[in-house]
Design an enzyme around this catalytic site. Structure first.
Site, PDB file in Angstrom:
ATOM      1  N   LYS A 179      -1.927   7.972 -39.649  1.00 27.17           N
ATOM      2  CA  LYS A 179      -3.304   8.370 -39.315  1.00 27.17           C
ATOM      3  C   LYS A 179      -3.272   9.307 -38.114  1.00 27.17           C
ATOM      4  O   LYS A 179      -3.037   8.886 -36.982  1.00 27.17           O
ATOM      5  CB  LYS A 179      -4.155   7.134 -38.998  1.00 27.17           C
ATOM      6  CG  LYS A 179      -5.619   7.494 -38.901  1.00 27.17           C
ATOM      7  CD  LYS A 179      -6.183   6.914 -37.646  1.00 27.17           C
ATOM      8  CE  LYS A 179      -7.226   7.624 -36.906  1.00 27.17           C
ATOM      9  NZ  LYS A 179      -7.394   9.007 -36.825  1.00 27.17           N
ATOM     10  N   GLU A 227       2.552   4.160 -26.709  1.00 29.04           N
ATOM     11  CA  GLU A 227       2.826   5.202 -25.708  1.00 29.04           C
ATOM     12  C   GLU A 227       1.479   5.745 -25.278  1.00 29.04           C
ATOM     13  O   GLU A 227       0.723   6.237 -26.110  1.00 29.04           O
ATOM     14  CB  GLU A 227       3.689   6.321 -26.299  1.00 29.04           C
ATOM     15  CG  GLU A 227       5.135   5.964 -26.509  1.00 29.04           C
ATOM     16  CD  GLU A 227       5.865   5.575 -25.237  1.00 29.04           C
ATOM     17  OE1 GLU A 227       5.391   5.909 -24.131  1.00 29.04           O
ATOM     18  OE2 GLU A 227       6.908   4.898 -25.357  1.00 29.04           O
ATOM     19  N   CYS A 278       1.108  14.194 -21.990  1.00 30.02           N
ATOM     20  CA  CYS A 278       1.155  12.886 -21.320  1.00 30.02           C
ATOM     21  C   CYS A 278       2.143  12.951 -20.153  1.00 30.02           C
ATOM     22  O   CYS A 278       2.048  12.178 -19.214  1.00 30.02           O
ATOM     23  CB  CYS A 278       1.555  11.811 -22.307  1.00 30.02           C
ATOM     24  SG  CYS A 278       3.023  12.230 -23.227  1.00 30.02           S
ATOM     25  N   GLU A 304      -6.029   9.632 -15.269  1.00 36.04           N
ATOM     26  CA  GLU A 304      -5.510  10.690 -16.132  1.00 36.04           C
ATOM     27  C   GLU A 304      -6.663  11.592 -16.585  1.00 36.04           C
ATOM     28  O   GLU A 304      -7.681  11.107 -17.062  1.00 36.04           O
ATOM     29  CB  GLU A 304      -4.833  10.102 -17.371  1.00 36.04           C
ATOM     30  CG  GLU A 304      -4.232  11.177 -18.240  1.00 36.04           C
ATOM     31  CD  GLU A 304      -3.616  10.654 -19.529  1.00 36.04           C
ATOM     32  OE1 GLU A 304      -4.275   9.892 -20.238  1.00 36.04           O
ATOM     33  OE2 GLU A 304      -2.472  11.047 -19.815  1.00 36.04           O
TER      34      GLU A 304
HETATM   35  P1  NAD Z   1      -7.095   8.394 -28.353  1.00 38.55           P
HETATM   36  O1  NAD Z   1      -6.683   7.063 -27.844  1.00 38.55           O
HETATM   37  O2  NAD Z   1      -8.514   8.768 -28.274  1.00 38.55           O
HETATM   38  O3  NAD Z   1      -6.724   8.507 -29.902  1.00 38.55           O
HETATM   39  C1  NAD Z   1      -5.406   8.327 -30.357  1.00 38.55           C
HETATM   40  C2  NAD Z   1      -5.451   7.924 -31.812  1.00 38.55           C
HETATM   41  O4  NAD Z   1      -6.045   6.625 -31.928  1.00 38.55           O
HETATM   42  C3  NAD Z   1      -6.283   8.851 -32.694  1.00 38.55           C
HETATM   43  O5  NAD Z   1      -5.634   9.025 -33.927  1.00 38.55           O
HETATM   44  C4  NAD Z   1      -7.566   8.074 -32.867  1.00 38.55           C
HETATM   45  O6  NAD Z   1      -8.260   8.384 -34.049  1.00 38.55           O
HETATM   46  C5  NAD Z   1      -7.037   6.650 -32.918  1.00 38.55           C
HETATM   47  N1  NAD Z   1      -8.040   5.617 -32.625  1.00 38.55           N
HETATM   48  C6  NAD Z   1      -9.096   5.719 -31.777  1.00 38.55           C
HETATM   49  N2  NAD Z   1      -9.781   4.552 -31.772  1.00 38.55           N
HETATM   50  C7  NAD Z   1      -9.136   3.711 -32.615  1.00 38.55           C
HETATM   51  C8  NAD Z   1      -9.346   2.373 -33.016  1.00 38.55           C
HETATM   52  N3  NAD Z   1     -10.384   1.659 -32.572  1.00 38.55           N
HETATM   53  N4  NAD Z   1      -8.475   1.810 -33.877  1.00 38.55           N
HETATM   54  C9  NAD Z   1      -7.430   2.503 -34.343  1.00 38.55           C
HETATM   55  N5  NAD Z   1      -7.176   3.775 -34.003  1.00 38.55           N
HETATM   56  C10 NAD Z   1      -8.019   4.378 -33.146  1.00 38.55           C
HETATM   57  O7  NAD Z   1      -6.149   9.473 -27.656  1.00 38.55           O
HETATM   58  P2  NAD Z   1      -6.177  11.073 -27.810  1.00 38.55           P
HETATM   59  O8  NAD Z   1      -7.361  11.594 -27.076  1.00 38.55           O
HETATM   60  O9  NAD Z   1      -6.007  11.467 -29.242  1.00 38.55           O
HETATM   61  O10 NAD Z   1      -4.841  11.491 -27.059  1.00 38.55           O
HETATM   62  C11 NAD Z   1      -4.773  11.670 -25.679  1.00 38.55           C
HETATM   63  C12 NAD Z   1      -4.057  10.504 -25.042  1.00 38.55           C
HETATM   64  O11 NAD Z   1      -2.776  10.339 -25.616  1.00 38.55           O
HETATM   65  C13 NAD Z   1      -3.804  10.722 -23.545  1.00 38.55           C
HETATM   66  O12 NAD Z   1      -4.114   9.543 -22.832  1.00 38.55           O
HETATM   67  C14 NAD Z   1      -2.304  10.975 -23.483  1.00 38.55           C
HETATM   68  O13 NAD Z   1      -1.691  10.654 -22.265  1.00 38.55           O
HETATM   69  C15 NAD Z   1      -1.810  10.134 -24.589  1.00 38.55           C
HETATM   70  N6  NAD Z   1      -0.483  10.571 -25.010  1.00 38.55           N
HETATM   71  C16 NAD Z   1       0.595   9.800 -24.672  1.00 38.55           C
HETATM   72  C17 NAD Z   1       1.870  10.183 -25.039  1.00 38.55           C
HETATM   73  C18 NAD Z   1       3.055   9.331 -24.690  1.00 38.55           C
HETATM   74  O14 NAD Z   1       4.025   9.424 -25.405  1.00 38.55           O
HETATM   75  N7  NAD Z   1       2.990   8.509 -23.668  1.00 38.55           N
HETATM   76  C19 NAD Z   1       2.063  11.373 -25.742  1.00 38.55           C
HETATM   77  C20 NAD Z   1       0.953  12.150 -26.053  1.00 38.55           C
HETATM   78  C21 NAD Z   1      -0.318  11.732 -25.691  1.00 38.55           C
END
Ligand code: NAD
Length: 478
Positions: free
Chosen positions: A173, A248, A282, A380
């Site tokens: 997803k 992550e 990130c 962040e």
């Molecule tokens: P997000 O948490 O909004 O979404 C991530 C994913 O989770 C998306 O696919 C979203 O549709 C899904 N999602 C959202 N709500 C959900 C739920 N209730 N149940 C299941 N899935 C759900 O994050 P984002 O805005 O897409 O990404 C940015 C974040 O990702 C930042 O905090 C960044 O630091 C982090 N990030 C971390 C790493 C790492 O490896 N540590 C790498 C890249 C990004």
């Protein structure tokens, strides 16, 4: 270009309902395409297809899986320019960065093609006479993959490739704003010779499609990358039903600049780490911690360097910083710029939107001189906004670096072996960089953090085997 991107379930392309626009963040008047969103029932069907395909795929030969992943990796590498263009168009990363990410996705598939042939095991002497003990690794089962938008080719690759290499089936997803990159990966996998149901793509909202995966009783493991709030909510649900989970999440990564640093190197590390990929990494260096003795010199140099950066269409040559990926992320970035002003931080550069010939989410690279307690120095932001902090000496800089809830990555610029060695040992992070930007990692070694940044086994490299396999200990009377 306008295309309708579809989901892929049990070897079939499946359209969802409605039409959600896939935006081009650099030019809102020309969307990349559109897609239909699945409902929870269709997402559940994908999990069931993956469960049905699991027994045969789990017993496929490592050579079969290696050949398949190798083919996928070769195709991605051969098409890295085209895939990079799609990424730049959809997410807004500059074209060279996007092509680099596509190449990395290809390399990751190739790496795990090799790993499929090197699944580790052990044979030990038993403590009992006449008994043999073997430790083997088996697939963990049906793996759900939930990914963010900021590395829409590389992150899916570093989850899908090991999952398949170790004999698992997958339901992927992607984030809502990057359906085209997800579709491109699925399209390549759909022609690679996988049996139906082994790989499935489900497009849609986190709270419906993502939730349907987490709640499905046939899901055996979930690999998530995204924000802390979503990750923590998923962790609670996983704990309640005993689901294996790997998270992550965010970062507030420090880059320490000591008085003995080569300041030219330090400024390049800071600019690259804080602002390239529009700060949407990130591992971005969102806290620049500079020793007092070189603070003013560093400020003058970074201001001069920031003034040379060009913000604009990521497909155009010479552009250093593309647009912010979405209106929602731009709103977040602007709200933190307001918070910087409200908390009394001093604006050193940027702080406003950039006018461009197309209408997009363009924001100037922004630097504030902040205090350690300011929101821009603690939370962040995930945009091209960095906080500069002043440190009295190395010990103070290290204390500031570790004074955060996060623990993904940390960097130091110094010419002192003593301080570099001490920092490598005492930075409370999963990854440390010396005289390098905090962002930018190799694809064949572990990736992940500590504290609020990560939960569960590391991703990438041969350490990925921990999450994607389950250990079995077998005793045999000799
Ligand atoms: P997000 O948490 O909004 O979404 C991530 C994913 O989770 C998306 O696919 C979203 O549709 C899904 N999602 C959202 N709500 C959900 C739920 N209730 N149940 C299941 N899935 C759900 O994050 P984002 O805005 O897409 O990404 C940015 C974040 O990702 C930042 O905090 C960044 O630091 C982090 N990030 C971390 C790493 C790492 O490896 N540590 C790498 C890249 C990004």
């Amino acid at each position: 270009m306008s295309q309708r991107f579809q989901s892929y379930i049990d070897g079939q392309w499946v359209d969802g309902s409605g039409s959600t626009a896939d935006e081009n963040p650099a030019d809102l008047s020309t969307p990349v395409g559109e897609y239909g969103v699945l409902d929870a029932a269709l997402a559940a069907q994908a999990v069931e297809a993956a469960a049905t395909a699991l027994p045969a795929w789990a017993l496929s030969t490592p050579q079969q899986r290696a050949d398949l992943l190798d083919r996928v990796g070769s195709e991605i590498l051969a098409r890295k320019e085209e895939l990079g263009r799609l990424l730049a168009l959809e997410e807004g990363k500059t074209l060279p960065e996007s092509i680099g990410e596509a190449a990395r996705a290809g390399q990751i598939f190739k790496f795990f093609a090799g790993e499929a042939l090197r699944i580790p095991g052990e044979k030990l002497a038993s403590t009992r006479p006449g008994v043999d003990v073997e430790i083997t690794r088996e697939p963990v089962g049906v793996v759900g993959i939930i990914a963010p938008w900021n590395f829409p080719l590389a992150i899916p690759a570093w989850k899908i490739a090991p999952a398949l290499a170790y004999g698992n089936t997958v339901v992927f997803k992607p984030a809502e704003i990057v359906p085209a990159c997800a579709w491109a990966i699925a399209e390549i996998l759909s022609r690679a010779g996988l049996p139906p149901g082994v790989f499935n793509l489900v497009l849609g909202a986190g709270r419906t499609v993502g939730q349907a995966l987490v709640e499905h009783p046939r899901l055996d493991a979930l690999s998530f990358t995204g924000s802390v709030p979503t990750g923590n909510a998923l962790l609670k649900q996983a704990a309640a039903r005993g689901l294996k989970i790997q998270l992550e999440m965010g970062g507030k990564n420090p880059l320490v600049v000591l008085a003995d640093a080569d300041l030219e190197v330090a400024v390049e590390c800071a600019v690259n780490g804080a602002y390239f990929s529009t700060g949407q990494r990130c591992t971005a260096s969102s806290r620049l911690i500079v020793e007092n003795a070189v603070y003013d010199d560093f400020v003058a140099r970074i201001q001069a360097r920031l003034a040379t950066l060009k913000v604009g269409d990521p497909l155009q040559p010479g552009i250093d910083i593309g647009p912010v990926a979405s209106q929602a992320q731009l709103d977040t970035d602007l709200s933190y710029i307001r918070a910087g002003h409200d908390d009394g931080a001093e604006l050193l550069f940027g702080g406003e939107r950039v006018e461009y010939r197309t209408q997009g989410h363009f924001l100037a690279p922004t630097l504030f001189a902040a205090k350690p307690g300011d929101r821009i120095a603690r939370e962040e932001i995930f945009g091209p906004v960095a906080a500069l902090l002043r440190a009295d000496d190395y010990a103070h800089a290290l204390a500031l670096a570790n004074d955060t809830a996060f623990g993904l990555c940390g960097g130091i610029c110094t010419t002192s072996l003593k301080y570099a060695t001490h920092f490598k040992r005492h930075a409370q992070v999963g990854m440390v960089m010396v005289n390098l930007p905090t962002a930018g990692v190799d694809p064949h070694v572990p990736f992940g953090g500590r504290k609020a940044s990560s939960y569960g086994p590391r991703e990438q490299g041969r350490y990925a085997v921990e999450f994607y396999t389950s250990v079995k200990t077998a005793y045999t009377a000799a």
